[in-house]
Design a protein around this motif. Structure first.
Motif, PDB file in Angstrom:
ATOM      1  N   HIS A   3     -11.330  -9.117  -7.997  1.00 60.17           N
ATOM      2  CA  HIS A   3     -10.388  -8.856  -6.905  1.00 60.17           C
ATOM      3  C   HIS A   3      -9.220  -9.812  -7.022  1.00 60.17           C
ATOM      4  CE1 HIS A   3     -12.798  -6.043  -4.571  1.00 60.17           C
ATOM      5  NE2 HIS A   3     -13.844  -6.760  -4.921  1.00 60.17           N
ATOM      6  N   ARG A   5      -6.998  -9.983  -4.593  1.00 62.22           N
ATOM      7  CA  ARG A   5      -6.629 -10.334  -3.220  1.00 62.22           C
ATOM      8  C   ARG A   5      -7.898 -10.506  -2.389  1.00 62.22           C
ATOM      9  NH1 ARG A   5      -7.478  -6.423   0.433  1.00 62.22           N
ATOM     10  NH2 ARG A   5      -7.601  -4.281  -0.226  1.00 62.22           N
ATOM     11  N   LYS A   6      -7.718 -11.087  -1.228  1.00 63.38           N
ATOM     12  CA  LYS A   6      -8.854 -11.265  -0.333  1.00 63.38           C
ATOM     13  C   LYS A   6      -9.322  -9.923   0.221  1.00 63.38           C
ATOM     14  CE  LYS A   6      -7.859 -15.934   1.246  1.00 63.38           C
ATOM     15  NZ  LYS A   6      -7.765 -16.804   2.432  1.00 63.38           N
ATOM     16  N   ASN A   8     -10.343  -7.670   3.145  1.00 61.66           N
ATOM     17  CA  ASN A   8     -10.080  -7.591   4.582  1.00 61.66           C
ATOM     18  C   ASN A   8     -11.338  -7.133   5.317  1.00 61.66           C
ATOM     19  OD1 ASN A   8      -7.381  -8.389   4.576  1.00 61.66           O
ATOM     20  ND2 ASN A   8      -6.656  -6.315   4.178  1.00 61.66           N
ATOM     21  N   SER A  29     -13.340 -18.395   4.294  1.00 64.59           N
ATOM     22  CA  SER A  29     -13.606 -17.988   2.913  1.00 64.59           C
ATOM     23  C   SER A  29     -12.322 -17.869   2.095  1.00 64.59           C
ATOM     24  CB  SER A  29     -14.320 -16.631   2.909  1.00 64.59           C
ATOM     25  OG  SER A  29     -14.444 -16.140   1.590  1.00 64.59           O
ATOM     26  N   SER A  30     -12.426 -18.213   0.849  1.00 65.66           N
ATOM     27  CA  SER A  30     -11.294 -18.025  -0.060  1.00 65.66           C
ATOM     28  C   SER A  30     -11.262 -16.600  -0.605  1.00 65.66           C
ATOM     29  CB  SER A  30     -11.379 -19.020  -1.220  1.00 65.66           C
ATOM     30  OG  SER A  30     -12.554 -18.769  -1.977  1.00 65.66           O
ATOM     31  N   LYS A  31     -12.321 -15.813  -0.321  1.00 66.21           N
ATOM     32  CA  LYS A  31     -12.415 -14.452  -0.851  1.00 66.21           C
ATOM     33  C   LYS A  31     -12.257 -13.368   0.211  1.00 66.21           C
ATOM     34  CE  LYS A  31     -15.391 -15.974  -4.560  1.00 66.21           C
ATOM     35  NZ  LYS A  31     -16.666 -15.870  -5.231  1.00 66.21           N
ATOM     36  N   MET A  32     -12.329 -13.767   1.490  1.00 64.40           N
ATOM     37  CA  MET A  32     -12.256 -12.801   2.585  1.00 64.40           C
ATOM     38  C   MET A  32     -11.163 -13.185   3.566  1.00 64.40           C
ATOM     39  SD  MET A  32     -16.309 -12.278   3.414  1.00 64.40           S
ATOM     40  CE  MET A  32     -16.779 -14.005   3.324  1.00 64.40           C
ATOM     41  N   ARG A  33     -10.687 -12.189   4.304  1.00 62.36           N
ATOM     42  CA  ARG A  33      -9.704 -12.401   5.367  1.00 62.36           C
ATOM     43  C   ARG A  33     -10.267 -11.771   6.637  1.00 62.36           C
ATOM     44  NH1 ARG A  33      -5.544 -10.164   3.116  1.00 62.36           N
ATOM     45  NH2 ARG A  33      -4.657 -12.117   2.420  1.00 62.36           N
TER      46      ARG A  33
END
Length: 151
Positions: A3, A5-6, A8, A29-33
Motif C-alpha cells: 500500500h 497510502r494509509k 482509511n 498507526s502509520s498504516k491506517m487513518r
C-alpha cells in the motif's frame, strides 16, 4: 500487495472499548487513518473528532460503509447489531474487523459466515486475550506449576 497510502478505516460503535483500544490504535498507526467514526452518541463522536482526530463523524452506518473513501470497517457495536452491519459491509465489498462476540446465536454466526464467504471479503474477529501480557504470564505460571508442583 504494497500500500502506498494509509488505509482509511471507519469505526462503527464508538463506546468505551472502541475509544480505549481500536480508535487510538487506528489513530496512532502509520498504516491506517481514522477516516470516520459512527455512533449514536454525540459525546462519543465529539471525543472521536476532538481527541483522536477522526476526519468525519456520522450517525448513519449505511452512509459510512458506502462512502467510497472508506477502505475498511471496524465494528465495535453490541452484538445485536453486527449481522446487519456485516451484511452491509459485505454488500459494499469492504473488509471487516469485528469485535467479539461475533453474534448472539450460532444461527447468526452461520448467517454471517455465509454472507462473508459469498462476498469474499477479508474478515477478522478480535480474539486477542490469548496473546495479552496477563494471559501469557498466567500461562507461564500454570506451566511452571505443572512442571514443578508446589503446595
Amino acid at each position: 500487495m504494497v500500500h502506498s497510502r494509509k488505509i482509511n478505516f471507519a469505526v462503527i460503535g464508538c463506546g468505551m472499548l472502541a475509544r480505549s483500544q481500536h480508535i487510538p490504535n487506528i489513530a496512532n498507526s502509520s498504516k491506517m487513518r481514522l477516516h470516520t467514526c459512527c455512533d449514536l452518541s454525540e459525546d462519543a463522536l465529539k471525543e472521536c473528532r476532538d481527541k483522536f482526530g477522526a476526519i468525519n463523524i456520522s450517525k448513519d452506518y449505511i452512509e459510512v460503509i458506502n462512502n467510497r473513501d472508506v477502505d475498511a470497517v471496524c465494528i465495535a457495536t453490541t452484538e445485536k447489531l453486527r449481522l446487519p452491519l456485516i451484511a452491509e459491509a459485505a454488500k459494499a465489498k469492504k473488509p471487516v474487523y469485528c469485535e467479539k462476540p461475533l453474534a448472539r446465536t450460532l444461527e447468526e454466526m452461520y448467517q454471517i459466515q455465509k454472507i462473508v464467504n459469498e462476498a469474499k471479503i477479508p474478515f477478522c474477529v478480535g480474539h486477542n486475550r490469548r496473546s495479552s501480557p496477563a494471559m501469557l504470564e498466567a500461562h507461564s505460571i500454570f506451566r511452571s506449576h505443572i512442571e514443578n508442583p508446589k503446595p
